[in-house]
Motif scaffolding. Structure first.
Motif, PDB file in Angstrom:
ATOM      1  N   GLU A   2       6.025  -5.806   6.085  1.00 62.03           N
ATOM      2  CA  GLU A   2       6.829  -5.957   4.869  1.00 62.03           C
ATOM      3  C   GLU A   2       5.970  -5.955   3.609  1.00 62.03           C
ATOM      4  N   ILE A   3       4.728  -6.311   3.731  1.00 60.18           N
ATOM      5  CA  ILE A   3       3.833  -6.352   2.568  1.00 60.18           C
ATOM      6  C   ILE A   3       3.577  -4.945   2.021  1.00 60.18           C
ATOM      7  N   MET A   4       3.875  -3.918   2.843  1.00 59.00           N
ATOM      8  CA  MET A   4       3.725  -2.541   2.356  1.00 59.00           C
ATOM      9  C   MET A   4       4.979  -1.693   2.625  1.00 59.00           C
ATOM     10  N   ALA A   5       6.104  -2.367   2.903  1.00 53.13           N
ATOM     11  CA  ALA A   5       7.331  -1.644   3.244  1.00 53.13           C
ATOM     12  C   ALA A   5       7.759  -0.686   2.134  1.00 53.13           C
ATOM     13  N   GLY A   6       7.492  -1.076   0.882  1.00 49.23           N
ATOM     14  CA  GLY A   6       7.893  -0.265  -0.255  1.00 49.23           C
ATOM     15  C   GLY A   6       7.292   1.135  -0.254  1.00 49.23           C
ATOM     16  N   ASN A   7       6.241   1.376   0.530  1.00 50.61           N
ATOM     17  CA  ASN A   7       5.654   2.719   0.613  1.00 50.61           C
ATOM     18  C   ASN A   7       6.637   3.733   1.186  1.00 50.61           C
ATOM     19  N   VAL A   8       7.451   3.299   2.140  1.00 45.72           N
ATOM     20  CA  VAL A   8       8.427   4.221   2.726  1.00 45.72           C
ATOM     21  C   VAL A   8       9.859   3.852   2.357  1.00 45.72           C
TER      22      VAL A   8
ATOM     23  N   LEU B  43       8.602  -4.990  -2.819  1.00 50.30           N
ATOM     24  CA  LEU B  43       7.389  -4.854  -3.638  1.00 50.30           C
ATOM     25  C   LEU B  43       6.173  -5.054  -2.741  1.00 50.30           C
ATOM     26  N   GLY B  44       5.196  -4.156  -2.865  1.00 48.37           N
ATOM     27  CA  GLY B  44       4.067  -4.303  -1.951  1.00 48.37           C
ATOM     28  C   GLY B  44       2.794  -3.656  -2.453  1.00 48.37           C
ATOM     29  N   VAL B  45       1.892  -3.457  -1.498  1.00 46.12           N
ATOM     30  CA  VAL B  45       0.608  -2.813  -1.809  1.00 46.12           C
ATOM     31  C   VAL B  45       0.658  -1.369  -1.326  1.00 46.12           C
ATOM     32  N   ARG B  46       0.036  -0.476  -2.082  1.00 48.57           N
ATOM     33  CA  ARG B  46       0.049   0.930  -1.676  1.00 48.57           C
ATOM     34  C   ARG B  46      -0.953   1.152  -0.535  1.00 48.57           C
ATOM     35  N   VAL B  47      -0.537   1.970   0.427  1.00 46.81           N
ATOM     36  CA  VAL B  47      -1.440   2.323   1.542  1.00 46.81           C
ATOM     37  C   VAL B  47      -1.441   3.832   1.737  1.00 46.81           C
ATOM     38  N   ASN B  48      -2.412   4.317   2.491  1.00 45.26           N
ATOM     39  CA  ASN B  48      -2.398   5.733   2.873  1.00 45.26           C
ATOM     40  C   ASN B  48      -1.902   5.844   4.316  1.00 45.26           C
ATOM     41  N   ASP B  49      -1.981   7.043   4.881  1.00 42.54           N
ATOM     42  CA  ASP B  49      -1.378   7.225   6.209  1.00 42.54           C
ATOM     43  C   ASP B  49      -2.214   6.614   7.326  1.00 42.54           C
TER      44      ASP B  49
ATOM     45  N   LYS C 282      -8.563   4.924  -5.363  1.00 46.81           N
ATOM     46  CA  LYS C 282      -9.516   5.071  -4.255  1.00 46.81           C
ATOM     47  C   LYS C 282      -9.100   4.173  -3.078  1.00 46.81           C
ATOM     48  N   PRO C 283      -9.355   4.620  -1.868  1.00 43.65           N
ATOM     49  CA  PRO C 283      -9.061   3.763  -0.712  1.00 43.65           C
ATOM     50  C   PRO C 283      -9.986   2.546  -0.707  1.00 43.65           C
ATOM     51  N   ALA C 284      -9.457   1.406  -0.308  1.00 43.37           N
ATOM     52  CA  ALA C 284     -10.265   0.191  -0.216  1.00 43.37           C
ATOM     53  C   ALA C 284     -11.330   0.375   0.862  1.00 43.37           C
ATOM     54  N   ALA C 285     -12.445  -0.317   0.681  1.00 41.27           N
ATOM     55  CA  ALA C 285     -13.563  -0.152   1.620  1.00 41.27           C
ATOM     56  C   ALA C 285     -13.217  -0.656   3.011  1.00 41.27           C
ATOM     57  N   ASN C 286     -12.541  -1.794   3.076  1.00 41.96           N
ATOM     58  CA  ASN C 286     -12.330  -2.426   4.390  1.00 41.96           C
ATOM     59  C   ASN C 286     -11.033  -3.235   4.449  1.00 41.96           C
ATOM     60  N   MET C 287     -10.001  -2.754   3.749  1.00 41.76           N
ATOM     61  CA  MET C 287      -8.742  -3.503   3.727  1.00 41.76           C
ATOM     62  C   MET C 287      -7.565  -2.614   4.142  1.00 41.76           C
TER      63      MET C 287
END
Lengths: 371, 465
Positions: B428-434, B402-408, B418-423
């Motif tokens: 592992e905190i975003m492993a769920g994306n892939v 379980l994590g936070v969604r990110v872009n490429d 929307k993409p975060a301004a500065n984050m």
């Protein structure tokens, strides 16, 4: 679960061996360190660890410390994995366990003290001997030219005394090494390849580099410092041995008597070796003092220091003799130098010197196992 | 000394592979960087401490990798293990980047070695760290320090000030005192929440009490929680995680690699009712080891026992604890406190169903059962040679998905898309994306290094614009 509840594969004669067994069970189920040195590949060939196996692994270990800083289970982790220190204890115990004759094995117990006493007695004996057998005029006189040293002590007396102590040292070391070899050797390989492999590996201190990155010393930044100082020390020692051997040949084959001119081979070899034996031991001592105490067996500090100091003193007194040989100090310096050298040889089978022999044999067994 | 009154360009929260790759990446592109590691120095780096290799695409063999591993093949492997639950463009981007990251890691002082001993099957696809994950981590920290990255240990982040997708500051609590750290950008690389049993219970119920955590107790997911509570978009199934069956006698936390057991394929696995529940010989072990954590988690009391006999004892890697031994299956059952009649019947039924075949544990052999439910498809040999052995196993959780969604660009995506301004986020905190589910050896490190470097560079650029 505490570390003490974890299991070993055999019962052992000492606590250090039991701890080494426990660690080998941990390490054998991890194996992340298998690229660092010879210890871990050798461990992987075994599932049970008898005293002989552990003495073998302990002498394969060069104490580079890399496996400690790389280990996810080193203290304060509850698994309490400290391979360098545990193997250092087992290694030092093994010198005592295999010492010949058994009656002298006690010299390892308080080795620093034992060697200091022997060295002091030896120096005193030479000084007193010179005083007793020679007039003060001779002892404090100035002697030059061929045979100058032998006006203080006849060459044959010198050769007999040092020949005897040298042969004794060799006998005692061979007997100890034989007992060690019987405990660790397995397999039937009889070709010379493992021997030459061990010569290369020992000569280059192949496994004193933490895999590639250097040894862990006083902090978490690896360096090759100890390796370089060790090279200066061991090659310095060998050059000094070569110097003495050449001088002996000069004396008996060519009839040329010491002292020799500064450009002559024995002096060149001895001077070069002597410099190595000054720089190397100082560097090793400094490194020893600064090293992270977690990595070493502090109870053996005396043994390590005694041997390093003996090498240093051999060189220091030898070089002083070279520089001051044409002055009235020569007689006293010769007595002191001979006293130190005599003590060095006499204590050789009962001190840190044997680490080189045992490690060489362990490397040879490793080469046999991995042919 | 670390100056907490200044405003850093990049604040990295976390101290593992992803965090350090981000810190180094950001520092190398000119940013001032502060790393906040919640754990004490010895435990720094979270699960990276326990890793050993990094899966990466490469076009040809290297000094330590035995052959090429194409982007396509890597992607096929990812597709297979996740059952398609991945984000294809993001995954392809990661795999493409992994090629360059292999070289980049070398430039950061990481040393590699060929895979040896028990890991030969990974020698082509995975780059092995000389000395293992802690050695890799130590090298990253040395490089970061040399570059002038500031690092604080024992510095857990206890609050994040985020307004409208804009990170402003983080609060850290050290020795009961709090301080506020300001930075222009944030890289969240603080891992999953596997060590937070209370949180695990939200999805697993009381069963989570019986889980063993393979890494440190510091992976509590507090940063993940704060981000999700600040309008960041969530990704991944909260019950999905990397879970293997490990020795039930392992400590609750940080038992690491040495409690793993590689003997499932050599015997049968029974639950506390002494009954089998899954095909132990479904596929070769490296492809199946990561399903057994979930399988055991689904059994009563989350415990199971691997039962085998003397003929298999030396076929697998030794592990930390000795097997439990019995002269007969009944004696073994008594020691395990299982119903002896049932275990005896389970083993007899299994033995009766075993068909003759040629045993070959390196490959899918023809030793299988017939007429047995569940079947054992390969390596099925009668369990008949005393002494008999057993290992008790429980689910060992490595990390959660379980994590936070990110872009490429590793930039965090907010709930509104929307993409975060500065984050940014990595590891592992975003492993769920892939990684929607499943696992392939070394892929956690791929996610960490690739997205870590991207996040660091992105954050640095962001901070200086």
């Amino acid at each position: 679960m505490r570390a003490t509840d974890m299991h070993t594969t055999a019962t052992h004669t000492t606590a250090a061996l039991s701890e080494a067994d426990r660690l080998m069970v941990v390490c054998n189920s991890c194996r992340y360190c298998e690229g660092l040195c010879a210890v871990f590949p050798a461990m992987e060939m075994r599932r049970t660890f008898l005293d002989g196996d552990l003495n073998y692994l302990a002498n394969l270990c060069h104490s580079c410390g890399a496996c400690y800083s790389d280990c996810q289970f080193s203290p304060p982790h509850e698994f309490d994995v400290n391979v360098p220190r545990t193997l250092a204890k087992v290694r030092a115990d093994s010198y005592q366990a295999y010492a010949w004759p058994r009656a002298f094995s006690g010299m390892f117990a308080r080795n620093g003290l034992a060697i200091s006493v022997v060295a002091a007695l030896s120096v005193a004996a030479f000084v007193l001997g010179f005083v007793a057998f020679r007039d003060p005029d001779v002892l404090f006189g100035t002697h030059t030219g061929p045979g100058a040293f032998y006006r203080l002590m006849p060459h044959n007396a010198m050769a007999l005394l040092f020949g005897a102590v040298f042969l004794y040292a060799i006998l005692a070391i061979v007997m100890s090494a034989r007992a060690f070899w019987r405990d660790i050797a397995s397999g039937t390989s009889s070709n010379a390849k493992p021997f030459w492999q061990a010569v290369k590996d020992a000569g280059s201190l192949r496994y004193l580099d933490g895999g590639k990155g250097g040894c862990m010393n006083d902090d978490d930044r690896p360096t090759d410092r100890r390796k370089h100082y060790h090279h200066a020390t061991s090659y310095g020692f060998l050059l000094c041995l070569a110097s003495t051997s050449v001088a002996t040949l000069y004396h008996y084959l060519l009839g040329r008597e010491a002292p020799y001119a500064w450009y002559d081979l024995p002096v060149l070899l001895g001077t070069l070796g002597g410099i190595g034996l000054i720089v190397g031991p100082i560097g090793l001592l400094a490194a020893k003092w600064r090293r992270d105490p977690a990595l070493v067996d502090e109870s053996r500090f005396g043994m390590d220091v005694a041997f390093i100091v003996m090498l240093f003193m051999t060189s220091l007194t030898g070089l002083a003799l070279l520089v001051l040989r044409a002055t009235p100090a020569m007689g006293t310096l010769l007595a002191v130098h001979l006293g130190v050298v005599f003590a060095l040889f006499f204590t050789m089978p009962y001190g840190k010197f044997v680490h080189g022999i045992y490690r060489f044999l362990a490397l040879m067994q490793y080469a046999r196992e991995h042919e | 000394m670390v100056d907490l009154t200044r405003q850093y360009d990049v604040l990295v929260v976390g101290g593992g592979n992803a965090a350090l790759c981000a810190a180094i990446g950001a520092r190398r592109s000119g940013a001032s960087v502060l790393v906040l590691e919640g754990a004490p120095k010895f435990y720094r780096g979270g699960n990276t401490r326990h890793t050993r290799n990094f899966r990466c695409a490469h076009d040809s063999a290297t000094e330590t990798l035995t052959g090429p591993y194409s982007e396509e093949e890597f992607f096929d492997d990812l597709l297979r293990i996740t059952g398609g639950e991945t984000n294809e463009p993001l995954a392809r981007h990661m795999i493409r980047e992994s090629k360059e990251v292999l070289i980049w890691l070398g430039e950061q002082g990481i040393q590699f070695q060929p895979s040896l001993g028990g890991t030969l099957t990974l020698g082509r696809t995975n780059a092995f760290f000389l000395g293992g994950g802690r050695a890799m981590l130590n090298a990253l920290y040395r490089t970061a320090e040399d570059l002038g990255v500031d690092i604080l240990y024992d510095a857990p982040v206890t609050a994040l000030d985020i307004q409208d997708g804009m990170f402003l500051s983080a609060t850290i609590t050290r020795d009961q005192a709090t301080s506020v750290v300001r930075a222009r950008t944030l890289v969240a690389a603080a891992g999953g929440f596997e060590a937070n049993i209370e949180w695990m219970k939200e999805y697993w119920g009381e069963a989570a009490d019986n889980f063993l955590i393979r890494g440190t107790p510091y992976n509590r997911g507090s940063v993940l929680r704060m981000l999700l509570d600040s309008g960041v978009q969530e990704i991944g199934d909260p019950t999905q995680c990397h879970a293997v069956a490990i020795d039930a006698r392992a400590p609750k936390y940080d038992g690491g690699i040495i409690t793993r057991l590689d003997c499932v394929v050599f015997g049968v696995v029974v639950n506390k009712n002494a009954e089998r529940f899954y095909d132990e010989g479904e596929d070769v072990w490296p492809k199946r080891y990561a399903i057994w954590g979930r399988l055991v988690a689904a059994q009563p009391d989350q415990i199971a026992y691997i039962i085998f006999d003397a003929s298999s004892l030396k076929l697998f890697m030794p592990s930390l604890f000795p097997p439990i031994t019995g002269g007969s299956i009944r004696e073994l059952a008594q020691k395990l406190e299982l119903n002896a009649d049932v275990l005896d019947k389970t083993v007899s039924d299994f033995n009766a169903a075993v068909r003759p075949g040629t045993f070959n544990y390196n490959d899918l052999d023809d030793c299988r059962t017939e007429g047995l439910t569940p079947p054992k498809s390969h390596w099925a040999r009668k369990i008949e040679t005393a002494p008999f052995y057993a290992y008790p196993v429980r689910p060992g959780i490595t990390f959660t998905y379980l994590g936070v969604r990110v872009n490429d660009q590793a930039r965090i995506i907010m709930k509104d898309g929307k993409p975060a301004a500065n984050m940014f986020a990595a590891g592992e905190i975003m492993a769920g994306n892939v990684l929607g589910r499943g696992y392939a050896a070394g892929i956690g490190m791929t996610i960490g290094s690739v997205f870590g470097r991207l996040a660091g560079r992105g954050a640095s650029k962001n901070a200086r614009n």
